[in-house]
Design a protein around this motif. Structure first.
Motif, PDB file in Angstrom:
ATOM      1  N   UNK A   1       0.835  -1.191   0.000  1.00 34.79           N
ATOM      2  CA  UNK A   1       0.000   0.000   0.000  1.00 34.79           C
ATOM      3  C   UNK A   1       0.866   1.235   0.000  1.00 34.79           C
ATOM      4  N   UNK A   2       0.198   2.362   0.003  1.00 39.09           N
ATOM      5  CA  UNK A   2       0.883   3.633  -0.088  1.00 39.09           C
ATOM      6  C   UNK A   2       1.222   4.229   1.264  1.00 39.09           C
ATOM      7  N   UNK A   3       1.540   5.497   1.228  1.00 41.48           N
ATOM      8  CA  UNK A   3       1.967   6.188   2.439  1.00 41.48           C
ATOM      9  C   UNK A   3       0.849   6.273   3.476  1.00 41.48           C
ATOM     10  N   UNK A   4      -0.394   6.397   3.022  1.00 41.53           N
ATOM     11  CA  UNK A   4      -1.513   6.463   3.971  1.00 41.53           C
ATOM     12  C   UNK A   4      -1.626   5.143   4.744  1.00 41.53           C
ATOM     13  N   UNK A   5      -1.449   4.023   4.047  1.00 41.52           N
ATOM     14  CA  UNK A   5      -1.510   2.711   4.690  1.00 41.52           C
ATOM     15  C   UNK A   5      -0.368   2.537   5.682  1.00 41.52           C
ATOM     16  N   UNK A   6       0.839   2.940   5.292  1.00 39.56           N
ATOM     17  CA  UNK A   6       1.990   2.842   6.202  1.00 39.56           C
ATOM     18  C   UNK A   6       1.767   3.716   7.439  1.00 39.56           C
ATOM     19  N   UNK A   7       1.233   4.909   7.237  1.00 39.68           N
ATOM     20  CA  UNK A   7       0.957   5.798   8.373  1.00 39.68           C
ATOM     21  C   UNK A   7      -0.099   5.183   9.293  1.00 39.68           C
ATOM     22  N   UNK A   8      -1.131   4.605   8.710  1.00 39.30           N
ATOM     23  CA  UNK A   8      -2.195   3.962   9.505  1.00 39.30           C
ATOM     24  C   UNK A   8      -1.607   2.844  10.369  1.00 39.30           C
ATOM     25  N   UNK A   9      -0.786   1.996   9.778  1.00 39.71           N
ATOM     26  CA  UNK A   9      -0.191   0.889  10.527  1.00 39.71           C
ATOM     27  C   UNK A   9       0.743   1.396  11.627  1.00 39.71           C
ATOM     28  N   UNK A  10       1.457   2.475  11.352  1.00 32.25           N
ATOM     29  CA  UNK A  10       2.304   3.076  12.391  1.00 32.25           C
ATOM     30  C   UNK A  10       1.435   3.607  13.532  1.00 32.25           C
ATOM     31  N   UNK A  11       0.327   4.246  13.209  1.00 32.65           N
ATOM     32  CA  UNK A  11      -0.580   4.759  14.237  1.00 32.65           C
ATOM     33  C   UNK A  11      -1.132   3.617  15.091  1.00 32.65           C
ATOM     34  N   UNK A  12      -1.476   2.506  14.446  1.00 34.52           N
ATOM     35  CA  UNK A  12      -2.000   1.344  15.180  1.00 34.52           C
ATOM     36  C   UNK A  12      -1.005   0.864  16.224  1.00 34.52           C
ATOM     37  N   UNK A  13       0.287   1.033  15.961  1.00 30.96           N
ATOM     38  CA  UNK A  13       1.321   0.575  16.881  1.00 30.96           C
ATOM     39  C   UNK A  13       1.715   1.567  17.957  1.00 30.96           C
TER      40      UNK A  13
END
Length: 157
Positions: free
Chosen positions: A124-136
């Motif tokens: 996925x793109x940057x939004x997906x990577x940011x979302x996964x980082x937020x989840x952590x």
């Protein structure tokens, strides 16, 4: 919650939900993070984000809706609608819109610091990577993503 009257609380929450729903329908993709309404946790979260626009004074749509419901004046209606329009606009900027768990909007257009993003096996793109980082992030209570192609994920701790 901040409201003592259950009816006002429900109406205010419904207004906030309607505002967010409208923004999600208008937008090309959205990313929302929710942090506990605690100064220490908010500061901890902000250290892990960069850029963005931190509001000098948070926007409390629930309070504005409660004011309108109790006053029913043209002034309180205009104040509520103008702030709701502003929040919808914030939700449709690229980056993260940051809410507290009490419904206050703290800022928007934030990006996750690169050192918070673990890029291993992420599709996925940057939004997906940011979302996964937020989840952590420990300080984040919940996060939501709607990708440009319409996929939606919601994570609550």
């Amino acid at each position: 919650m901040i409201f003592s009257q259950e009816g006002n609380q429900r109406e205010s929450r419904n207004f906030l939900e309607k505002t967010i729903h409208q923004a999600l329908n208008e937008g090309h993709g959205n990313l929302i993070a929710v942090v506990h309404d605690d100064k220490m946790l908010i500061d901890e979260t902000l250290k892990k984000l960069r850029g963005g626009i931190l509001l000098d004074k948070s926007i409390d749509l629930q309070m504005l809706a409660a004011e309108y419901n109790s006053q029913l004046t043209e002034e309180s209606s205009l104040k509520l609608r103008s702030h709701a329009d502003l929040v919808r606009s914030m939700l449709n900027f690229d980056g993260i819109t940051l809410f507290t768990d009490q419904g206050r909007i703290l800022g928007y257009h934030f990006i996750v610091n690169n050192n918070e993003v673990k890029a291993e096996n992420i599709q996925g793109g940057s939004r997906t990577r940011a979302y996964l980082a937020l989840c952590g992030m420990e300080s984040i209570r919940a996060c939501f993503i709607k990708s440009q192609d319409g996929k939606v994920n919601f994570h609550v701790k």
